[in-house]
Design an enzyme around this catalytic site. Structure first.
Site, PDB file in Angstrom:
ATOM      1  N   LEU A 133       0.746  -1.187   0.265  1.00 34.46           N
ATOM      2  CA  LEU A 133      -0.348  -0.138  -0.001  1.00 34.46           C
ATOM      3  C   LEU A 133       0.775   1.104  -0.156  1.00 34.46           C
ATOM      4  O   LEU A 133       1.779   1.378   0.476  1.00 34.46           O
ATOM      5  CB  LEU A 133      -0.780   0.474   1.381  1.00 34.46           C
ATOM      6  CG  LEU A 133      -2.025  -0.540   1.527  1.00 34.46           C
ATOM      7  CD1 LEU A 133      -2.652  -0.860   2.355  1.00 34.46           C
ATOM      8  CD2 LEU A 133      -3.357  -0.879   0.410  1.00 34.46           C
ATOM      9  N   ASP A 134       0.951   2.116  -0.510  1.00 33.40           N
ATOM     10  CA  ASP A 134       1.528   3.423  -0.922  1.00 33.40           C
ATOM     11  C   ASP A 134       1.040   4.059   0.539  1.00 33.40           C
ATOM     12  O   ASP A 134       0.378   4.092   0.453  1.00 33.40           O
ATOM     13  CB  ASP A 134       1.074   4.178  -1.486  1.00 33.40           C
ATOM     14  CG  ASP A 134      -0.599   5.119  -2.053  1.00 33.40           C
ATOM     15  OD1 ASP A 134      -0.837   5.829  -1.290  1.00 33.40           O
ATOM     16  OD2 ASP A 134      -0.938   4.285  -2.774  1.00 33.40           O
ATOM     17  N   GLU A 135       2.279   5.300   0.469  1.00 34.81           N
ATOM     18  CA  GLU A 135       2.085   5.799   1.873  1.00 34.81           C
ATOM     19  C   GLU A 135       1.029   6.799   2.246  1.00 34.81           C
ATOM     20  O   GLU A 135       0.800   6.598   3.264  1.00 34.81           O
ATOM     21  CB  GLU A 135       3.570   7.088   2.135  1.00 34.81           C
ATOM     22  CG  GLU A 135       3.684   7.611   2.822  1.00 34.81           C
ATOM     23  CD  GLU A 135       5.042   8.749   2.930  1.00 34.81           C
ATOM     24  OE1 GLU A 135       5.719   9.273   3.959  1.00 34.81           O
ATOM     25  OE2 GLU A 135       5.181   8.749   1.824  1.00 34.81           O
TER      26      GLU A 135
END
Length: 367
Positions: free
Chosen positions: A102-104
């Site tokens: 999952l991206d930041e």
């Protein structure tokens, strides 16, 4: 049998690259003998492995579900020192890594494990394990926009599509969507919706296959239950059977005369090709680093046998001082030997004929 570096990495010694460095440095022993072969395969059940004479034991597989908050990275190493998802499991002794990413700016369910085979099956698009997301987008996407997500959207790395899209409820000028994906590319949902002109405001993953986020608080973790783990493995087994059937069907569709058997790749030089050692070509004259053999040596000094030339006027040549020539102004110009003297003025010769009167014409010649 598995590769030695993979065994060491799963045992928590370090990353595979770090384990390769340990093997190359001769710090790893198998059954008491030092090994330096990076491609060595071992049987964890029958081989004794040690690092710096400390025995290494196989870790038992562990499975954790984590609710990742916004701002955490799905990596085990960040040179900038930003928060990482693995820091949410300080009590876990095993070396675990995230299943997918999952991206930041996203939040929600992460699976973390040291079971590499299961992690590969859950993330590879060939197995089509569904991941469910709740997405808050700006604006109000219409039915045409949702249908385009199902049909597929062309991005820079290929065409991507959602397997299911539903509109849940509005929230002011925004809308909540439920999107299901079976493959995971970098920031896939954000890029798909951006192509439709809708910015993603929030993105939360709520399920990976049968494992659901439920009421797990942000930043907290729980063990994956045994029923969930059994169901996950059942989904992977069904996907493997489906893949095998598709391969068998594709093989039957090819006529017998069209089937090709792959040729084994030789491990030595190509057949019929001359062996080329790492050096001068066979039969070629050796060329040392220096003057060519048989060529005249050309030193940076005068040629042998040549008289040295002093720094000054050339031998036998008249000295030419810097300044005006001897025949410059102030001295009369002498006539050349044997040449008649030519005074300055009109050249001596016959007198010129007088100017003819105006209108004069010569008489015609008689025939």
């Amino acid at each position: 049998m598995e590769r030695l570096n993979k065994f060491l990495a799963h045992a928590g010694v370090g990353s595979r690259r770090h384990c390769d460095d340990l093997i190359a440095a001769g710090r790893v022993k198998v059954n008491g003998r030092k090994v330096v072969d990076l491609g060595l395969k071992i049987d964890p059940a029958s081989h004794d492995v040690s690092v710096d004479d400390h025995p290494v034991k196989t870790e038992r597989p562990v499975y954790w579900a984590v609710n990742k908050p916004v701002g955490y990275l799905c990596t085990n190493d960040d040179p900038d020192g930003r928060p990482r998802a693995v820091e949410l499991l300080p009590h876990v002794e095993q070396r675990v890594y995230t299943v997918g990413r999952l991206d930041e700016a996203s939040e929600g369910l992460l699976l973390m494990t040291n079971d590499g085979e299961l992690a590969h099956a859950l993330t590879h698009p060939r197995f089509s394990i569904p991941k469910t997301y709740l997405v808050l987008v700006a604006g109000k996407p219409g039915p045409d926009d949702l249908q385009k997500l199902l049909d597929g959207v062309w991005l820079s790395d290929g065409k991507v599509r959602a397997s299911d899209v539903r509109r849940l409820k509005p929230q002011g000028d925004s809308t909540w969507l439920r999107i299901v994906l079976t493959e995971g590319k970098n920031r896939e949902i954000r890029r798909m919706l951006a192509e439709q002109g809708h910015k993603v405001l929030k993105l939360r993953r709520v399920a990976i296959g049968p494992v659901k986020l439920d009421k797990l608080a942000k930043g907290k973790a729980r063990r994956v239950s045994e029923p969930e783990l059994v169901e996950l493995r059942r989904w992977v087994a069904l996907a493997s059977e489906r893949i095998a059937k598709l391969k068998e069907k594709a093989a039957k569709a090819i006529p017998d005369g069209m089937k090709l058997t792959p040729r084994p790749k030789p491990t030595g030089p190509r057949p019929g090709a001359a062996f080329k050692p790492a050096g001068p070509r066979p039969g070629a004259a050796f060329k040392p680093a220096g003057p060519r053999p048989g060529g005249a040596f050309r030193p940076a000094a005068p040629k042998p046998g040549a008289a040295p030339q002093p720094a000054g006027p050339r031998p036998g040549g008249a000295f030419k001082p810097a300044g005006p020539k001897p025949s410059a102004a102030g001295k009369p110009v002498a006539a050349k030997p044997g040449a008649a003297f030519k005074p300055a003025g009109p050249r001596p010769g016959p007198a010129r004929s007088p100017a003819r009167p105006k209108g004069w014409r010569p008489l015609p010649k008689s025939r």
